[in-house]
Design an enzyme around this catalytic site. Sequence first.
Site, PDB file in Angstrom:
ATOM      1  N   SER A 165       0.354 -11.265 -41.078  1.00 27.34           N
ATOM      2  CA  SER A 165      -1.065 -11.057 -41.358  1.00 27.34           C
ATOM      3  C   SER A 165      -1.987 -12.151 -40.820  1.00 27.34           C
ATOM      4  O   SER A 165      -3.184 -11.928 -40.668  1.00 27.34           O
ATOM      5  CB  SER A 165      -1.291 -10.911 -42.864  1.00 27.34           C
ATOM      6  OG  SER A 165      -1.059 -12.127 -43.532  1.00 27.34           O
ATOM      7  N   LYS A 204      -4.745 -16.351 -46.520  1.00 27.70           N
ATOM      8  CA  LYS A 204      -5.741 -15.674 -45.687  1.00 27.70           C
ATOM      9  C   LYS A 204      -6.864 -16.662 -45.374  1.00 27.70           C
ATOM     10  O   LYS A 204      -6.947 -17.753 -45.930  1.00 27.70           O
ATOM     11  CB  LYS A 204      -6.341 -14.462 -46.418  1.00 27.70           C
ATOM     12  CG  LYS A 204      -5.350 -13.489 -47.014  1.00 27.70           C
ATOM     13  CD  LYS A 204      -4.619 -12.664 -45.992  1.00 27.70           C
ATOM     14  CE  LYS A 204      -3.651 -11.699 -46.663  1.00 27.70           C
ATOM     15  NZ  LYS A 204      -2.813 -10.961 -45.683  1.00 27.70           N
TER      16      LYS A 204
END
Length: 272
Positions: free
Chosen positions: A46, A116
């Site tokens: 990701s 993230k």
Amino acid sequence: MTQPADKPAKKTNEWVETFVVIVEALLIAIVLRFFFYQPFSIPTASMQQTLMIGDYFVANKYVWGYGKHSFSLGRYGDFALLDFELPINNRILGRNPNRGDIAVFRPVPQNMEYIKRIVGLPGDRIQMQDGRLYINGTMVEREEVGKAIDTDSNGDSREVTIYRETFPEGTAHIIQEIGDNLSLDNTPEYLVPAGHYFMMGDNRDRSADSRVLSQVGYVPSVNLIAKAEAIFFSIQDNIPPWQIWQWPANVRWNRMFRSVYSDQPDTNLEAP
């Protein structure tokens, strides 16, 4: 005549001193990991290219202060070391994160750490339209810098376009896109609540992040754990680092000891 009796006693004292030194070293390491810096690894795609599968990085635990999940020694699969939740609703000490910081955090619906990039600050309006990121109604600048092949944790390889994206504050970073019309490339407008942050992966089409409200959603400030700082080890295919015999062919030497805040693409990725 007493010398033979002294030797066993001296040897015993040496063993005791060695044991004490080892215990002290372990305690120092635990304190450092508990309060200051903690290592993490990357098992998914990701955040590629910024953080590749098989990267090991160190994160700063004190820069943002301490929250609910700060005092943990990490997880090994489904097993957590000293993983407990503090009964607090606000962070203790530290400063607020900046847009563009890379955060280790615990989403409200989950019991594991995510990593993230912080895209939205409290009060921001965030939206994706045709693959482009909008912050408070303004499209974020991006510049194409190349093509590459991206491989996820299941071995699925896709051609991606690499961009240099620049936030309104002027900080730049690398993102990659499979295309501009995939499932999370057109979203409603998200209004980030007070005391929360909006997270997105740099691998925009292979990231379950704040765009998926049921899985990640808005992240409370108190759920932030640490700010990612630098990669200290990297190995291909998520090979366990203790398999030293695999190092010569698989260690990514060029990624070791580098900051995670680079706006340059990884030139060693396979080109299409």
